[in-house]
Each structure stands twice: as C-alpha cells, then as structure tokens.
Write a protein that holds these residues in place. Structure first.
Motif, short mmCIF file in Angstrom:
data_model
loop_
_atom_site.label_atom_id
_atom_site.label_comp_id
_atom_site.label_asym_id
_atom_site.label_seq_id
_atom_site.Cartn_x
_atom_site.Cartn_y
_atom_site.Cartn_z
N SER A 55 -13.51 90.69 69.75
CA SER A 55 -14.07 89.18 70.15
C SER A 55 -15.11 88.59 69.31
N ASP A 123 -12.88 92.75 75.12
CA ASP A 123 -11.94 91.69 74.88
C ASP A 123 -11.46 91.67 73.39
N THR A 125 -8.04 90.04 70.60
CA THR A 125 -7.03 88.97 70.63
C THR A 125 -5.87 89.78 69.88
N PRO A 143 -4.97 86.55 74.02
CA PRO A 143 -6.17 87.21 74.41
C PRO A 143 -5.79 88.36 75.11
N GLN A 145 -7.50 92.17 77.63
CA GLN A 145 -8.73 92.82 77.91
C GLN A 145 -8.42 94.31 77.95
#
Length: 170
Positions: A55, A123, A125, A143, A145
């Motif tokens: 993140s 989180d 990416t 993105p 999670q």
C-alpha cells in the motif's frame, strides 16, 4: 480515565497485531492473461513484467519478467523500471525468462515477498505491464486485498494485453 486509556492501548495493540498477521502459508494467486495476436507489419514479442507492490508503493515481489536477450531495453517497461529495475536489476535472473508469442498464459504467485516470507494481510496492487518494440504499452493496475478470504476478479482487455484474471486461494 486511566482505565479507558489502558483499555484503548490494549485494543490498539490487539488490532495492530491482527492487522499484521500473515496470509495463510498455503495462500497463492493464479494470474491468467492473454497476449493477443496483433495483425501489424512489424510484430515483436512483448516484454512483460508482473509484480506486486504494498500500500506504500514498495515492490513486495517480482513475479515474472519476460524479456529479450538484450537487457538494454528493460527501461522500456517504464513503470517496472522506475519502481524497481534501475535500482535492483542485478537479481532479475531469478524470475526472468524469454519473451513469449501471442497466446494464453498463467503464472503463480505464492503470496510471499522477495525474501520468501509470507506477506502480511492487507492491501496490495498487482501490476502487469506489457511493452512491444514498434508497438504500444499497456499497464494493468489491480488493487487486491490479501487475507483470509479467497477471491477471483478480472480486468478489462487492453490492446497489448487481454483481460487479466486473478484467483486468490487459501
């Protein structure tokens, strides 16, 4: 008042440790994508870079790098090069291989960082960057999670890369 502060501190410690929990050791992500067949005069196999950032934008793991023999052109994979390649390009042999022709492909990520440790829940990416000499450049930025919940998702197709489908399993 002191009792409330103490309870708040205990709650913060418990929440902090829960947030810092690693993903399960069995966690993995399958990444499926297509390199479309393009009807162009001077087709060259694309360079492909697939990696994960946390993140904060820090590279957590390089998953795949498909390049030609001449590493001089790695800088054309712009996002990957700016974030990672120009600083730490010496170790790319560990995850790089030759370019591929048009077709369907799958790569696996074991949900571990570059040191081989399970990543923490949270989180991230996933990036897939595709660049072709005498061609275009596409970047898929997805993105995700990671944690205790499995998921699947797909991105829209672009010109240099078809849709990218992610499947996270525990």
């Amino acid at each position: 008042m002191k009792k409330r502060l103490l309870l708040g501190a205990v709650a913060a410690v418990l929440l902090g440790s829960a947030q810092a929990a690693n993903v399960p050791p069995s966690a993995s992500m399958q990444i499926e994508f297509e390199l479309p067949k393009l009807e162009v005069a001077d087709y060259a196999r694309p360079y492909v870079a697939i990696w994960v950032e946390d993140s904060g934008g820090k590279t957590v793991r390089n998953i795949a790098l498909w390049t030609g023999k001449d590493t001089e052109w790695l800088k054309d994979i712009r996002r990957w090069w700016r974030k990672f390649g120009r600083y730490q390009g010496d170790g790319i042999d560990a995850y790089s291989s030759a370019t591929r022709p048009a077709g369907q492909y799958q790569v696996q990520w074991d949900a571990k960082d570059g040191e081989g440790n399970p990543v923490t829940s949270g989180d991230y990416t996933l990036y897939v960057e595709v660049v072709r000499e005498h061609g275009g450049r596409d970047l898929v930025r997805q993105p995700i999670q990671l944690g205790q919940q499995e998921f699947s998702m797909s991105s829209k197709a672009k010109y240099e890369i078809g849709s990218v489908t992610l499947s996270y399993k525990i």
